[in-house]
Scaffold this active site. Structure first.
Site, PDB file in Angstrom:
ATOM      1  N   TYR A 107      17.229  45.082  -0.558  1.00  0.00           N
ATOM      2  CA  TYR A 107      18.483  45.801  -0.825  1.00  0.00           C
ATOM      3  C   TYR A 107      19.079  45.176  -2.079  1.00  0.00           C
ATOM      4  CZ  TYR A 107      23.282  47.340  -0.636  1.00  0.00           C
ATOM      5  OH  TYR A 107      24.496  47.894  -0.965  1.00  0.00           O
ATOM      6  N   GLU A 195      23.488  51.238  -6.533  1.00  0.00           N
ATOM      7  CA  GLU A 195      22.812  50.716  -5.345  1.00  0.00           C
ATOM      8  C   GLU A 195      21.354  51.154  -5.318  1.00  0.00           C
ATOM      9  OE1 GLU A 195      24.260  50.549  -0.808  1.00  0.00           O
ATOM     10  OE2 GLU A 195      23.384  52.476  -1.331  1.00  0.00           O
TER      11      GLU A 195
END
Ligand code: ADP
Ligand code: MG
Length: 247
Positions: A107, A195
């Site tokens: 992530y 992101e």
């Protein structure tokens, strides 16, 4: 922005993505898959919400007929994910992308942290899953680094982050290059968030952004005229409608 739009910006910024193109019909999806070559593709619903995979909005296709069939089912339907309301969002476009093997999933995001008046990188060795869940259950697997706006990116801090994600030297270098490019991209697009979930390493030990999310800061739109054009009102109207329905 949609995933396909964010990925184009990633590509222009030198952040590695897989080959892919957007389609608005099953026939077009088939043509794109043929053009991309390979023998496996993913068909990805383009909606302004995450959590598509678990909701049936990201599907693997093993042949060209599959690509066409999956696309015909997705287009014109609405996708309900954890991040939408019960009415979901309309799927007017799908992104056809080469499928890849995944060795590691991470992530990675860069967000404006208003309390710190700067940017913060957030990274985790637990990618491809709900980051809120990771933060709640295994917070030790998340690492953060707030950039000092007067100094800019500190290479040492990036290597500390890479270290916490157990990356070997070769991958650490690639990782640092990607983070630097994300920072440049975020500044150039006035993004309040960039992101990548997941950022993956494939069998050849190469990083790819498998997903891409860019949120442009509303207050900066006056100087981002090109990005304003990318706004998809079919997704925005729904959100506004929802907001007014919810009071
Ligand atoms: P979302 O976050 O909305 O669920 P993602 O783009 O992250 O959508 O896709 C969901 C999952 O599907 C990813 O975590 C990854 O495991 C898988 N996936 C996505 N794109 C590909 C691809 N090109 N090849 C292989 N797997 C993929
Ligand atoms: Mg994702």
């Amino acid at each position: 922005l949609h995933e396909y739009q964010s990925k184009e910006l990633f590509s222009n910024a030198g952040i590695p993505i897989l080959k892919g193109m957007v389609a608005n019909s099953p026939q077009q999806a088939r043509e794109i898959a043929k053009q991309l070559q390979g023998d496996q593709w993913v068909v990805k619903a383009q909606v302004h919400a995450g959590g598509r995979g678990k909701a049936g909005g990201v599907k693997l296709a093993n042949n060209l007929d599959d690509v066409e069939l999956i696309t015909s089912k997705m287009l014109g339907s609405r996708l309900i994910t954890k991040q939408t309301d019960q009415t979901g969002l309309p799927i007017n476009l799908v992104y056809i992308e080469s499928a890849t093997q995944i060795k590691f999933e991470f992530y990675l995001s860069l967000v404006i942290d208003r309390s710190k008046e700067s940017w913060t990188f957030i990274a985790s060795s637990e990618g491809g899953v709900d980051i809120e869940m990771v933060a709640e259950k295994t917070p030790e697997k998340i690492t953060k680094y707030t950039i000092d706006p007067l100094i800019g990116i500190d290479a040492h801090q990036l290597s500390l982050m890479a270290d916490k994600m157990n990356l070997d030297i070769h991958l650490q270098e690639q990782f640092a290059i990607i983070l630097n490019k994300i920072f440049v991209l975020a500044k150039n697009t006035d993004a309040s968030q960039v992101e990548i979930n997941p950022l993956i390493v494939d069998q050849n030990d190469t990083f790819f952004a498998l997903d891409a999310k860019i949120v442009v800061e509303d207050n900066s739109l006056f100087r981002q005229s090109e990005l304003v054009l990318l706004k998809d009102s079919s997704q925005e109207n729904d959100i506004e409608l929802r907001a007014s329905e919810n009071g």
